[in-house]
Design an enzyme around this catalytic site. Structure first.
Site, PDB file in Angstrom:
ATOM      1  N   LYS A 209       0.838  -1.215   0.000  1.00  0.00           N
ATOM      2  CA  LYS A 209       0.000   0.000   0.000  1.00  0.00           C
ATOM      3  C   LYS A 209       0.870   1.261   0.000  1.00  0.00           C
ATOM      4  O   LYS A 209       0.625   2.195  -0.756  1.00  0.00           O
ATOM      5  CB  LYS A 209      -0.911   0.049   1.247  1.00  0.00           C
ATOM      6  CG  LYS A 209      -1.874  -1.090   1.394  1.00  0.00           C
ATOM      7  CD  LYS A 209      -2.810  -0.855   2.563  1.00  0.00           C
ATOM      8  CE  LYS A 209      -2.123  -0.681   3.902  1.00  0.00           C
ATOM      9  NZ  LYS A 209      -1.395  -1.855   4.393  1.00  0.00           N
TER      10      LYS A 209
ATOM     11  N   ARG B 273      -8.820   1.323   9.495  1.00  0.00           N
ATOM     12  CA  ARG B 273      -8.385  -0.043   9.785  1.00  0.00           C
ATOM     13  C   ARG B 273      -9.387  -0.768  10.674  1.00  0.00           C
ATOM     14  O   ARG B 273      -9.168  -1.927  11.020  1.00  0.00           O
ATOM     15  CB  ARG B 273      -7.050   0.021  10.522  1.00  0.00           C
ATOM     16  CG  ARG B 273      -5.846  -0.432   9.695  1.00  0.00           C
ATOM     17  CD  ARG B 273      -4.639  -0.168  10.527  1.00  0.00           C
ATOM     18  NE  ARG B 273      -3.469  -0.898  10.222  1.00  0.00           N
ATOM     19  CZ  ARG B 273      -2.391  -0.380   9.646  1.00  0.00           C
ATOM     20  NH1 ARG B 273      -2.420   0.861   9.203  1.00  0.00           N
ATOM     21  NH2 ARG B 273      -1.309  -1.093   9.507  1.00  0.00           N
TER      22      ARG B 273
ATOM     23  N   ARG C 190      12.093  -5.669   4.148  1.00  0.00           N
ATOM     24  CA  ARG C 190      11.789  -4.269   3.806  1.00  0.00           C
ATOM     25  C   ARG C 190      12.770  -3.293   4.469  1.00  0.00           C
ATOM     26  O   ARG C 190      13.170  -3.482   5.612  1.00  0.00           O
ATOM     27  CB  ARG C 190      10.364  -3.959   4.269  1.00  0.00           C
ATOM     28  CG  ARG C 190       9.907  -2.568   3.949  1.00  0.00           C
ATOM     29  CD  ARG C 190       8.412  -2.461   3.922  1.00  0.00           C
ATOM     30  NE  ARG C 190       7.767  -2.696   5.204  1.00  0.00           N
ATOM     31  CZ  ARG C 190       6.451  -2.629   5.373  1.00  0.00           C
ATOM     32  NH1 ARG C 190       5.665  -2.359   4.339  1.00  0.00           N
ATOM     33  NH2 ARG C 190       5.924  -2.840   6.554  1.00  0.00           N
TER      34      ARG C 190
ATOM     35  N   ARG D 157      12.076  -1.071   9.824  1.00  0.00           N
ATOM     36  CA  ARG D 157      11.147  -0.639  10.866  1.00  0.00           C
ATOM     37  C   ARG D 157      11.225  -1.583  12.057  1.00  0.00           C
ATOM     38  O   ARG D 157      11.407  -2.790  11.876  1.00  0.00           O
ATOM     39  CB  ARG D 157       9.723  -0.629  10.302  1.00  0.00           C
ATOM     40  CG  ARG D 157       9.408   0.632   9.551  1.00  0.00           C
ATOM     41  CD  ARG D 157       8.147   0.532   8.763  1.00  0.00           C
ATOM     42  NE  ARG D 157       7.020  -0.062   9.463  1.00  0.00           N
ATOM     43  CZ  ARG D 157       5.800  -0.119   8.973  1.00  0.00           C
ATOM     44  NH1 ARG D 157       5.557   0.391   7.773  1.00  0.00           N
ATOM     45  NH2 ARG D 157       4.823  -0.660   9.643  1.00  0.00           N
TER      46      ARG D 157
ATOM     47  N   ARG E 269       0.581  -8.357  13.700  1.00  0.00           N
ATOM     48  CA  ARG E 269      -0.063  -7.373  12.807  1.00  0.00           C
ATOM     49  C   ARG E 269      -1.039  -8.067  11.857  1.00  0.00           C
ATOM     50  O   ARG E 269      -2.098  -7.521  11.551  1.00  0.00           O
ATOM     51  CB  ARG E 269       1.007  -6.602  12.033  1.00  0.00           C
ATOM     52  CG  ARG E 269       1.790  -5.659  12.945  1.00  0.00           C
ATOM     53  CD  ARG E 269       3.088  -5.212  12.326  1.00  0.00           C
ATOM     54  NE  ARG E 269       2.912  -4.358  11.173  1.00  0.00           N
ATOM     55  CZ  ARG E 269       3.872  -4.116  10.283  1.00  0.00           C
ATOM     56  NH1 ARG E 269       5.054  -4.676  10.414  1.00  0.00           N
ATOM     57  NH2 ARG E 269       3.641  -3.308   9.283  1.00  0.00           N
TER      58      ARG E 269
HETATM   59  P1  AMP Z   1       1.541   0.856   8.968  1.00  0.00           P
HETATM   60  O1  AMP Z   1       2.740   1.693   8.662  1.00  0.00           O
HETATM   61  O2  AMP Z   1       0.330   1.291   8.250  1.00  0.00           O
HETATM   62  O3  AMP Z   1       1.816  -0.608   8.831  1.00  0.00           O
HETATM   63  O4  AMP Z   1       1.198   1.101  10.529  1.00  0.00           O
HETATM   64  C1  AMP Z   1       2.153   0.810  11.528  1.00  0.00           C
HETATM   65  C2  AMP Z   1       1.458   0.723  12.863  1.00  0.00           C
HETATM   66  O5  AMP Z   1       0.813   1.975  13.174  1.00  0.00           O
HETATM   67  C3  AMP Z   1       0.354  -0.307  12.959  1.00  0.00           C
HETATM   68  O6  AMP Z   1       0.836  -1.607  13.252  1.00  0.00           O
HETATM   69  C4  AMP Z   1      -0.476   0.262  14.100  1.00  0.00           C
HETATM   70  O7  AMP Z   1       0.131   0.017  15.349  1.00  0.00           O
HETATM   71  C5  AMP Z   1      -0.421   1.760  13.850  1.00  0.00           C
HETATM   72  N1  AMP Z   1      -1.501   2.218  12.954  1.00  0.00           N
HETATM   73  C6  AMP Z   1      -1.363   2.744  11.721  1.00  0.00           C
HETATM   74  N2  AMP Z   1      -2.554   3.075  11.208  1.00  0.00           N
HETATM   75  C7  AMP Z   1      -3.476   2.742  12.126  1.00  0.00           C
HETATM   76  C8  AMP Z   1      -4.889   2.811  12.168  1.00  0.00           C
HETATM   77  N3  AMP Z   1      -5.609   3.313  11.147  1.00  0.00           N
HETATM   78  N4  AMP Z   1      -5.516   2.376  13.291  1.00  0.00           N
HETATM   79  C9  AMP Z   1      -4.825   1.899  14.327  1.00  0.00           C
HETATM   80  N5  AMP Z   1      -3.492   1.773  14.354  1.00  0.00           N
HETATM   81  C10 AMP Z   1      -2.803   2.199  13.259  1.00  0.00           C
END
Ligand code: AMP
Length: 300
Positions: free
Chosen positions: A13, A88, A127, A161, A172
Site C-alpha cells: 500500500k 483499519r 523491507r 522498521r 499485525r
Molecule cells: P503501517 O505503517 O500502516 O503498517 O502502521 C504501523 C502501525 O501503526 C500499525 O501496526 C499500528 O500500530 C499503527 N496504525 C497505523 N494506522 C493505524 C490505524 N488506522 N488504526 C490503528 N493503528 C494504526
C-alpha cells in the site's frame, strides 16, 4: 480523487500510495507515517502509541481519526487524497464516512490489495526504508542501486522498521484479520471495493491501479468534455455544408444521401477534436507512469 488503499501489512500500500501521489498529484495520507513521526518527535501522542506499535497492535481509533481529520482539512487535500493504512476498523470507516459526508466529498474507491500471508511475511522481513525521504526498498526484490545508499536522496540512513520482525508481523496480521478484514464487506456493500492482485512487480500493480482509477473516476471528468464539444462544433461547421451539398444535389435527387454523408463528416471532425484533446491527458499520465516504471526498473 478520493481513494482508500486496503490491504494487510506488507501488501505494498505504501509504495503504491507514493506512486499514485506522484502520478495524480494528490497527497498520500499514511497513518503509520504520521504515528511514526509522532514517536520520533516524542510528542504526547507518540509516547502513548510507541509500545502498541512495537507490539504490532492497533492504536486507539480516537488518536488516528483526529490525526487523519487534520490532514483531510488541509489545503493539500483539496484535489483529493490517497489514504494508506486508514481506516483499519469499522468505527474508523464509519467516522471517515461521516466526516467526509460533512465536507460533501465521500470516498470514491477502495482498492483492496490481494497477497498471500507467506509472501507478506517475506516482504516485510526484507523491507527497508530511507529515514530521510521515506523511499521504500526490499533487500531481495528491489534493493537500492548502491548498497546502503538511497537512490532518491543519497542518504545513507536506510533502516528497517522496528515492527518489521517476523514475530511482530504475525501480530499485525492477526490484527488485520480481526479488525481490518471486515472492511472488505463494509466497502463492498457500498459498491466501492475493487480488488488489485498485488503479487507482481511494482510497475504491474501500478498499471492495474491506473486502469481502475482511469475507468472508474476519470471518465466522469472526460465525459463532460465529450458531450459539450461536439454540440458546438456540429452546428457551426456542419450546417453550411449540409445546405450547400443538399442544394447542389437536390436536382439529382441525392439530398438524403448528401445529408447522411455530411453528418458523418461532422461527427468525424468532432471526434477528431476530442481525441486531439484526450492524448494530452493520456500523455501526462503516461509520463508519470514512465517515471515511476523507470524508477521501479532502476531499483531492480
Ligand atoms: P503501517 O505503517 O500502516 O503498517 O502502521 C504501523 C502501525 O501503526 C500499525 O501496526 C499500528 O500500530 C499503527 N496504525 C497505523 N494506522 C493505524 C490505524 N488506522 N488504526 C490503528 N493503528 C494504526
Amino acid at each position: 480523487m478520493r481513494i482508500v488503499l486496503l490491504g494487510a501489512p506488507g501488501s505494498g500500500k505504501g509504495t503504491q500510495a507514493k506512486m499514485m501521489a506522484e502520478a495524480y498529484r494528490v497527497p498520500q495520507i499514511s497513518t503509520g507515517d504520521i504515528l511514526r513521526k509522532a514517536v520520533a518527535d516524542k510528542t504526547e501522542v507518540g509516547k502513548k502509541v510507541a509500545a502498541m506499535m512495537d507490539a504490532g497492535e492497533l492504536v486507539s481509533d480516537r488518536i488516528v481519526i483526529d490525526a487523519v481529520t487534520d490532514q483531510l482539512r488541509s489545503s493539500d487535500s483539496r484535489r483529493g487524497f490517497v489514504l494508506d493504512g486508514f481506516p483499519r476498523t469499522i468505527p474508523q470507516a464509519q467516522e471517515l464516512d461521516t466526516r467526509l459526508g460533512w465536507m460533501g466529498r465521500p470516498v470514491q474507491l477502495v482498492l483492496h490489495f490481494l497477497v498471500d500471508n507467506k509472501v507478506l511475511i517475506k516482504r516485510v522481513i526484507n523491507r527497508m526504508s530511507c529515514a530521510n525521504c521515506g523511499a521504500i526498498y526490499n533487500k531481495q526484490s528491489s534493493p537500492p542501486k548502491k548498497k546502503g545508499v538511497c537512490d532518491q536522496c543519497g542518504s545513507k540512513k536506510l533502516v528497517s522498521r522496528t515492527d518489521d520482525s517476523e514475530k511482530t508481523m504475525r501480530s499485525r496480521l492477526e490484527a488485520y484479520d480481526q479488525d481490518t478484514a471486515p472492511l472488505i464487506s463494509y466497502y463492498r456493500a457500498q459498491h466501492k471495493l475493487r480488488s488489485i492482485p498485488a503479487r507482481s512487480s511494482m510497475a504491474h500493480i501500478f498499471d492495474a491501479i491506473c486502469d481502475v482509477v482511469d475507468t472508474e473516476i476519470r471518465p466522469m471528468e472526460k465525459k463532460i468534455v465529450v458531450i459539450e464539444e461536439p454540440v458546438k462544433i456540429k452546428i457551426k461547421k456542419a450546417d453550411p455544408e449540409v445546405v450547400d451539398q443538399a442544394t447542389t444535389k437536390k436536382k439529382t435527387g441525392k439530398k438524403a444521401t448528401a445529408k447522411k454523408v455530411t453528418k458523418k463528416a461532422a461527427k468525424k471532425t468532432a471526434a477528431k477534436k476530442v481525441t486531439k484533446k484526450a492524448p494530452v491527458k493520456k500523455a501526462a499520465k503516461k509520463t508519470a507512469a514512465k517515471k515511476v516504471t523507470k524508477k521501479a526498473s532502476k531499483r531492480k
